[in-house]
Design an enzyme around this catalytic site. Structure first.
Site, mmCIF file in Angstrom:
data_model
loop_
_atom_site.group_PDB
_atom_site.id
_atom_site.type_symbol
_atom_site.label_atom_id
_atom_site.label_comp_id
_atom_site.label_asym_id
_atom_site.label_seq_id
_atom_site.Cartn_x
_atom_site.Cartn_y
_atom_site.Cartn_z
ATOM 1 N N ASN A 212 0.865 -1.175 0.000
ATOM 2 C CA ASN A 212 0.000 0.000 0.000
ATOM 3 C C ASN A 212 0.902 1.226 0.000
ATOM 4 O OD1 ASN A 212 -1.728 2.093 0.619
ATOM 5 N ND2 ASN A 212 -2.937 0.903 2.071
ATOM 6 N N HIS B 236 2.094 3.892 2.846
ATOM 7 C CA HIS B 236 3.500 3.721 3.205
ATOM 8 C C HIS B 236 4.270 5.036 3.073
ATOM 9 C CE1 HIS B 236 7.505 2.108 3.524
ATOM 10 N NE2 HIS B 236 7.796 2.610 2.349
ATOM 11 N N TYR C 63 7.539 8.188 10.334
ATOM 12 C CA TYR C 63 8.795 7.485 10.560
ATOM 13 C C TYR C 63 9.972 8.453 10.589
ATOM 14 C CZ TYR C 63 12.424 3.944 9.822
ATOM 15 O OH TYR C 63 13.516 3.142 9.925
ATOM 16 N N HIS D 155 -6.416 0.876 12.169
ATOM 17 C CA HIS D 155 -7.127 -0.337 11.769
ATOM 18 C C HIS D 155 -8.270 -0.617 12.748
ATOM 19 C CE1 HIS D 155 -3.969 -1.442 8.859
ATOM 20 N NE2 HIS D 155 -4.849 -2.289 8.389
#
Lengths: 453, 453
Positions: free
Chosen positions: A347, A351, A359, A384
């Site tokens: 994905n 990402h 990140y 999620h």
């Protein structure tokens, strides 16, 4: 083979003792002939790639007698390790044939057992039941308020009527409020992007491209909102024109795969899930595993179709319409040999967003890579769970757990399974992990809503 | 990638604005970094083989702004034909994983439904029920009479006490009689061999090897009878010694696979076949097909095990014991891309015999290759039917038809399916054809013996 070529005429087939029609047989006879004429130097000349280990028979050739009667040579069986044979490519075709046949049977069994359950009207009627209640579209429309709010804050920051601190405060307030409107999570993610990117981008500028703060227009804003990406950029790469045939193909795919997904869910998933409730209630473990494996096949197929439908058909259709140039919505995750590779490649929009806005900022603040990676998975797990808990109106942490389990899973798969084994391990977790979570949620939802207690 | 290397320092990541810990990240961080730093010339330097189509973005790079915020490039999705991407090797692992999981579920379902049906005593008790009646071993012992008869005829021919014509007559009489003793069909085939080969071989002779008529000894006769081949030869290639470890492994395989075959038949085949009888009686075609596909999987697995058991374990064990050198009992039939290739390679002893004593003599008498080939299949069909009809005590022609169907099948598969498609077609006929024949015989046997009418 060449070193046997000079073995002399005595090794050749005695064609004199036979009708010449055999010796001069057509090409169709070559394969047949070659099989038998072991001592003949033309072995392997049949033109086919069946180069078996035929050059081990040097010692077996010492002997007498008419050579047409010699049909044995000193040689090993192919399965013996001594034979050095390793051409098993037929086995792969065998796998495919077995897989198709097994699933054809399941399909037939399902049809015999349940008849045709596919009913496209059922889905439409769900929406038509209460024609004046459209919660999801309402939420989407309302969500625009937040988008515009973020936009206005950013605009005032650019002109200087707001201080940096007040702007930050307003952005945070805006983002927190948006969390209460579930349909707009994607927008939340998108809202974070221009706010943080717009300013950093205020650097040099060249001709033909837009630079900050010229980008703060509604046109630019809504181009980004609809574009199939989550990362804002001042000048998105644009494709030169809308390819009508390409667009039509993607739109037809969208229609077809939507129908196919609904049909598979109605025909295959629903009965299997319904049959799983009893073993779950009885806590009959062997039957639970049997149901889980039975559910795994349709669930996985639907997920694969969903992947293609969303990441190839839908995103490419939208991108083609908007002449959005970057079509890298997925990379070759099907070849992943580690869990990490899968999550970095299946994905790409998410990402890229996680990398740029989660990140890397974490790394920049001096956190270790390990902390940053776990942080990304934690955020992903939260979303999620959020996406599942709100519509189902229950908070069970199965999705959260499933996502967080990826971190230890990566530790296990990484060092112990490599190459094709790693790839198989990734597939296994995909095929088994998802139906496990599905069954958990369905079971809990069933207990919560339909249990007579 | 190299042509972008000189794109200048302005394209490089502005490491100055970041903590240096990021710029000098360890090798683990490289993959993560590479993903995002699209405009950086070190793309693809991550050391992994994920060389995607990254060199199409030449035009996308014209632009301004800090490059760390650029994360889109003009590129196609991997599934688009324009991308030129074709690495789907992960799909093969997917097939294997799906196949294992599907069959694990079937196994579990079977266990839940029927419990453990495996009972090795059942087989033994069949033989012990009437401990004084051993029809099969009796037939085998009696069959030696014919072997010795053929041998004596041959010996008298060698000395000259019998004329060629009388010898031929006696051989034919011997062979016809042997047909009435079903257990000795293999011996029949073997009896044909020395009779016709022995004489032809009376040619030149060298030291250390045996030549006609010195081969007409009981020792030579019984070596041939027990050797894992059907083709007689004056001087069989011999292996230098008996490898004890090899022999032990083969013997253990023989034991294990015998048990496994019996277990699979009892646990998986028998219940499936029993469940198929009702659809057959009702002539319920969709259920018949479902049962057929259900039966196909265990039947095919058992056939594969049987193949390995007979052609690798048993034949190699016997050959090792007898120091018989030619271990080519099978070739790579699993790669067959045509029906003909399969039949020429899966059963080498029979193939060699058919070639030497049937196909070639037919060709020598002036028949066309087509006639010779059909003749071989006709003989094979006859023996298949013979081997099935006698023990079942019914004559149904299913096996005969199945074998003869190979001739038209070869015509169909040959031109229309090539390469992997041809291989898949061969597998399909193997997987589907056998259970079809099994079901036919079981159904007819059931109707004949157990039907109440």
């Amino acid at each position: 083979m060449g070193d046997h070529g000079g073995a002399g005429g005595s090794r050749r087939r005695r064609t004199g003792s036979r009708p010449s029609s055999l010796g001069s047989g057509g090409p169709a006879a070559v394969a047949e002939e070659v099989r038998d004429s072991v001592a003949s130097p033309d072995v392997g000349a049949g033109g086919d790639a069946r180069a078996l280990a035929r050059d081990k028979n040097g010692d077996a050739r010492v002997g007498s007698g008419p050579l047409e009667l010699r049909c044995h040579r000193l040689q090993d069986s192919l399965f013996s390790s001594n034979s050095g044979f390793s051409n098993y490519r037929g086995i792969l075709n065998w796998c495919v044939v077995m897989l198709i046949l097994s699933n054809a049977r399941l399909f037939l069994e399902n049809l015999i057992k349940y008849g045709i359950l596919v009913d496209p009207i059922q889905v439409v009627s769900l929406f038509l039941k209460d024609p004046y209640s459209w919660p999801a579209p309402c939420l989407v429309i309302v969500a625009n308020v937040f988008v515009v709010a973020a936009f206005q804050v950013e605009k005032r920051l650019a002109v200087g009527t707001l201080t940096e601190q007040a702007g930050l405060l307003l952005h945070v307030a805006n983002l927190v409020t948006i969390l209460c409107f579930p349909a707009s999570v994607a927008l939340l993610v998108k809202s974070i992007t221009p706010a943080s990117v717009g300013k950093k981008a205020s650097g040099d500028s060249t001709q033909g491209t837009i630079s900050y703060p010229d980008n703060l227009t509604y046109r630019d804003l809504y181009y980004f909102i609809f574009a199939p990406t989550l990362c804002y950029e001042l000048n998105f790469p644009r494709s030169p024109r809308i390819r009508k045939r390409f667009l039509l193909r993607r739109l037809l795919e969208m229609l077809f795969f939507t129908q196919l997904q609904v049909a598979l869910i109605q025909q295959w998933m629903v009965p299997t899930i319904q049959n799983s409730m009893k073993p779950f209630k009885d806590m009959d473990y062997s039957r639970i595993i049997e149901r889980l494996l039975k559910l795994a096949v349709p669930n996985h197929l639907i997920w694969l179709i969903f992947f293609y439908w969303l990441f190839h058909s839908c995103m490419n259709a939208v991108a083609e319409l908007m002449q959005f140039g970057d079509r890298e919505f997925y990379r070759d995750w099907w070849n992943s040999e580690s869990v990490g590779y899968f999550w970095q490649n299946w994905n790409i929009p998410v990402h890229k967003w996680c990398l740029r806005h989660f990140y890397k900022p974490l790394l920049q603040r001096g956190n270790s890579k390990w902390v940053a990676r776990t942080g990304v998975f934690l955020a992903s797990a939260f979303f999620h769970e959020y996406v599942l808990s709100i519509p189902l109106r229950m908070f069970r942490l199965w999705a959260f757990t499933a996502m967080m389990a990826q971190v230890p899973l990566a530790w296990i798969v990484g060092p112990f399974f490599q190459g094709n084994y790693g790839n198989a391990a990734v597939w296994l977790t995909l095929i088994i992990g998802q139906p496990m979570a599905v069954l958990m949620y369905v079971h809990d939802y069933y207990v919560l809503n339909y249990e007579p207690s």
